[in-house]
Scaffold this motif. Sequence first.
Motif, PDB file in Angstrom:
ATOM      1  N   TYR A 186       0.806  -1.220   0.000  1.00  0.00           N
ATOM      2  CA  TYR A 186       0.000   0.000   0.000  1.00  0.00           C
ATOM      3  C   TYR A 186       0.838   1.268   0.000  1.00  0.00           C
ATOM      4  O   TYR A 186       0.311   2.369  -0.156  1.00  0.00           O
ATOM      5  CB  TYR A 186      -0.986  -0.003   1.181  1.00  0.00           C
ATOM      6  N   GLY A 187       2.149   1.114   0.168  1.00  0.00           N
ATOM      7  CA  GLY A 187       3.029   2.272   0.107  1.00  0.00           C
ATOM      8  C   GLY A 187       3.642   2.448  -1.270  1.00  0.00           C
ATOM      9  O   GLY A 187       3.406   3.430  -1.970  1.00  0.00           O
ATOM     10  N   GLY A 188       4.423   1.454  -1.709  1.00  0.00           N
ATOM     11  CA  GLY A 188       5.113   1.542  -2.993  1.00  0.00           C
ATOM     12  C   GLY A 188       4.363   0.969  -4.163  1.00  0.00           C
ATOM     13  O   GLY A 188       4.749   1.164  -5.321  1.00  0.00           O
ATOM     14  N   GLY A 189       3.296   0.209  -3.893  1.00  0.00           N
ATOM     15  CA  GLY A 189       2.508  -0.351  -4.994  1.00  0.00           C
ATOM     16  C   GLY A 189       3.156  -1.529  -5.693  1.00  0.00           C
ATOM     17  O   GLY A 189       2.831  -1.823  -6.851  1.00  0.00           O
ATOM     18  N   GLU A 190       4.038  -2.258  -4.986  1.00  0.00           N
ATOM     19  CA  GLU A 190       4.705  -3.411  -5.594  1.00  0.00           C
ATOM     20  C   GLU A 190       3.861  -4.676  -5.426  1.00  0.00           C
ATOM     21  O   GLU A 190       3.246  -4.889  -4.383  1.00  0.00           O
ATOM     22  CB  GLU A 190       6.063  -3.636  -4.945  1.00  0.00           C
ATOM     23  N   ILE A 191       3.853  -5.523  -6.449  1.00  0.00           N
ATOM     24  CA  ILE A 191       3.192  -6.818  -6.356  1.00  0.00           C
ATOM     25  C   ILE A 191       4.165  -7.823  -5.739  1.00  0.00           C
ATOM     26  O   ILE A 191       5.301  -7.960  -6.183  1.00  0.00           O
ATOM     27  CB  ILE A 191       2.724  -7.306  -7.738  1.00  0.00           C
ATOM     28  N   LYS A 192       3.690  -8.524  -4.725  1.00  0.00           N
ATOM     29  CA  LYS A 192       4.485  -9.555  -4.059  1.00  0.00           C
ATOM     30  C   LYS A 192       3.627 -10.805  -3.894  1.00  0.00           C
ATOM     31  O   LYS A 192       2.406 -10.720  -3.782  1.00  0.00           O
ATOM     32  CB  LYS A 192       4.981  -9.075  -2.695  1.00  0.00           C
TER      33      LYS A 192
END
Length: 327
Positions: free
Chosen positions: A160-166
Amino acid sequence: MATSKKFKKLRTIALIQMAVILILIIALILALFTRNSSSDTTTVPASTEISADSDEDPEVRTRAVIEKEEAYYQLDGKKIILSDSTYGEIYLPVYEDVEACSLDMDSIVTRNGYSFYKEDGEVTSIPGIDISTHQGTIDWEQVKAAGIEFAMIRVGYRTYGGGEIKFDDSFAENLAGAEAAGIKTGVYFFSQAVSVDEAIEEADAIIDAIAPYNITYPVVYDWEIIYDDEARTDDVAVDVLTDSCIAFCERVKSAGYTPMIYQNKRTTLFKLDLPRLQDYDFWLAEYGDEPTYYYDYEMWQYSCTGTIPGISGDVDLNICFKDYSAE
């Protein structure tokens, strides 16, 4: 002579007017034709690539056509009563064309912390859980012996901060363990998408990840508001969130899975344009002995503090009102 000239002049003007009208009619027909042609569903290639030497056709996933009705209020005069810390009792109008919940609340029974639904004296609901890496190592044989019939497993999430998919560290282990124990599985993605393109990216990520597994329950779009912290999704508009739900669900459907939307009661009522989401099944999160959500749903998450043999600590408990594995 003057009369004849005047008549010819009037006739010329009339002919010019008719020509202008004809041109406008032709232009309108062409515009309508162009609009209808451009509204056809377009496709984009899936992220899975097929080699040039392969005889198989490449997999194609659809991109949803997002349509919006001009009429916003479609009501039947009923009201949904809510409680608010600032305004006290508040109400929302009920949508006339959104299907209401058909469950009989008197048929929901809660005993020893577990809920189930009975019809004609028989339990017809299906007990399940939803889990992620936060539950640690799970003894799936014990879970099955405890009566759990399906598990909704987190495959991944967007930060929710950087918008990275993990990807969830335990999703492969959990899918394999549940399947080996005879527990039906569905999956979910914790979304923090702020656009349709990001929702499609999330759908493709989960579709590719679950390809080796036998998924018989829905593939779920779980978009949540982040409380007590700043998040990239704080200002997502209703239309953008609804469009993202549609884009994710249509992408999942085109890959052959059953799409579903997960949401809690208040976020659903305040942040989703429900008349546009009626084609998709719904998973309701509302904790208590019985749900109070007005509209229809197929799955109910009734507790986040459940206990199940084989799982250490708290686990979310669910019941499903339809057997997806039988479809």
